[in-house]
Design a protein around this motif. Structure first.
Motif, PDB file in Angstrom:
ATOM      1  N   ILE A  50       0.812  -1.222   0.000  1.00  0.00           N
ATOM      2  CA  ILE A  50       0.000   0.000   0.000  1.00  0.00           C
ATOM      3  C   ILE A  50       0.842   1.269   0.000  1.00  0.00           C
ATOM      4  O   ILE A  50       0.697   2.109  -0.880  1.00  0.00           O
ATOM      5  N   LYS A  51       1.710   1.424   0.972  1.00  0.00           N
ATOM      6  CA  LYS A  51       2.415   2.686   1.216  1.00  0.00           C
ATOM      7  C   LYS A  51       3.002   3.285  -0.065  1.00  0.00           C
ATOM      8  O   LYS A  51       3.854   2.694  -0.704  1.00  0.00           O
ATOM      9  N   ASP A  52       2.515   4.446  -0.405  1.00  0.00           N
ATOM     10  CA  ASP A  52       3.000   5.216  -1.550  1.00  0.00           C
ATOM     11  C   ASP A  52       2.909   4.472  -2.880  1.00  0.00           C
ATOM     12  O   ASP A  52       3.534   4.872  -3.848  1.00  0.00           O
ATOM     13  N   VAL A  58     -10.669   3.508   0.892  1.00  0.00           N
ATOM     14  CA  VAL A  58     -11.660   2.882   1.768  1.00  0.00           C
ATOM     15  C   VAL A  58     -11.014   1.672   2.446  1.00  0.00           C
ATOM     16  O   VAL A  58     -10.314   0.903   1.799  1.00  0.00           O
ATOM     17  N   VAL A  59     -11.259   1.526   3.739  1.00  0.00           N
ATOM     18  CA  VAL A  59     -10.826   0.341   4.477  1.00  0.00           C
ATOM     19  C   VAL A  59     -12.061  -0.273   5.116  1.00  0.00           C
ATOM     20  O   VAL A  59     -12.811   0.415   5.812  1.00  0.00           O
ATOM     21  N   ASN A  94      -6.358  -0.260  11.031  1.00  0.00           N
ATOM     22  CA  ASN A  94      -6.510   1.203  10.966  1.00  0.00           C
ATOM     23  C   ASN A  94      -5.210   1.934  11.292  1.00  0.00           C
ATOM     24  O   ASN A  94      -4.891   2.944  10.663  1.00  0.00           O
ATOM     25  N   ARG A  95      -4.459   1.425  12.267  1.00  0.00           N
ATOM     26  CA  ARG A  95      -3.183   2.072  12.608  1.00  0.00           C
ATOM     27  C   ARG A  95      -2.204   2.001  11.443  1.00  0.00           C
ATOM     28  O   ARG A  95      -1.382   2.893  11.271  1.00  0.00           O
ATOM     29  N   ALA A  96      -2.279   0.970  10.650  1.00  0.00           N
ATOM     30  CA  ALA A  96      -1.410   0.846   9.473  1.00  0.00           C
ATOM     31  C   ALA A  96      -1.956   1.643   8.294  1.00  0.00           C
ATOM     32  O   ALA A  96      -1.196   2.215   7.520  1.00  0.00           O
ATOM     33  N   ALA A  97      -3.274   1.691   8.157  1.00  0.00           N
ATOM     34  CA  ALA A  97      -3.891   2.332   6.990  1.00  0.00           C
ATOM     35  C   ALA A  97      -3.984   3.842   7.108  1.00  0.00           C
ATOM     36  O   ALA A  97      -3.784   4.556   6.117  1.00  0.00           O
TER      37      ALA A  97
END
Length: 135
Positions: A50-52, A58-59, A94-97
């Motif tokens: 995901i990152k960059d 949406v999660v 959520n903490r990662a997203a």
């Protein structure tokens, strides 16, 4: 126009079928194995996939397990796994997203589906050992 990244912990064939169904309907989807009860796996997934790399809009937090069967057939460890998955997996995701979503700006959505709205119990939530039959 969103690409669906769906994750699973078991049943890769069912996850692939869901992804194929989305694509057959004209959408885009990818299935990934991810155990949301493993904080390191969640962090690695978001760092690697995901990152960059993609716009995360949406999660949906849908992981959950039920205790199906006789309560005394479950070990404390099994019950702890169920509680951990149900109570903390959404937080790990959520903490990662959220940092990625904030960096990308614009709008963001997070959903946590209540247990009663999930289609069926997740695999792996049955007691590993059956109770001995009583005479």
């Amino acid at each position: 126009g969103l690409t669906v990244y769906l994750t699973y912990v078991s049943k890769p064939d069912e996850a692939a079928a869901v992804a194929a169904g989305i694509e057959a309907a004209g959408g885009q989807a990818k299935a990934f194995r991810l155990d949301v009860s493993d904080p390191e796996a969640v962090a690695a997934f978001f760092a690697e996939q995901i990152k960059d790399k993609v716009r995360l809009a949406v999660v949906v937090n849908n992981a959950g397990m039920l205790m199906v069967g006789l309560t005394e057939a479950f070990s404390v460890e099994q019950a702890a796994q169920i509680i951990d998955t149900n109570a903390l997996s959404w937080l790990r995701v959520n903490r990662a997203a959220l940092p990625a979503m904030r960096r990308q700006g614009r709008w963001q959505r997070r959903l946590r589906l209540p247990q009663r709205l999930r289609r069926r119990p997740m695999a792996g939530n049955r007691p590993k050992q059956a109770l001995p039959k009583t005479p």
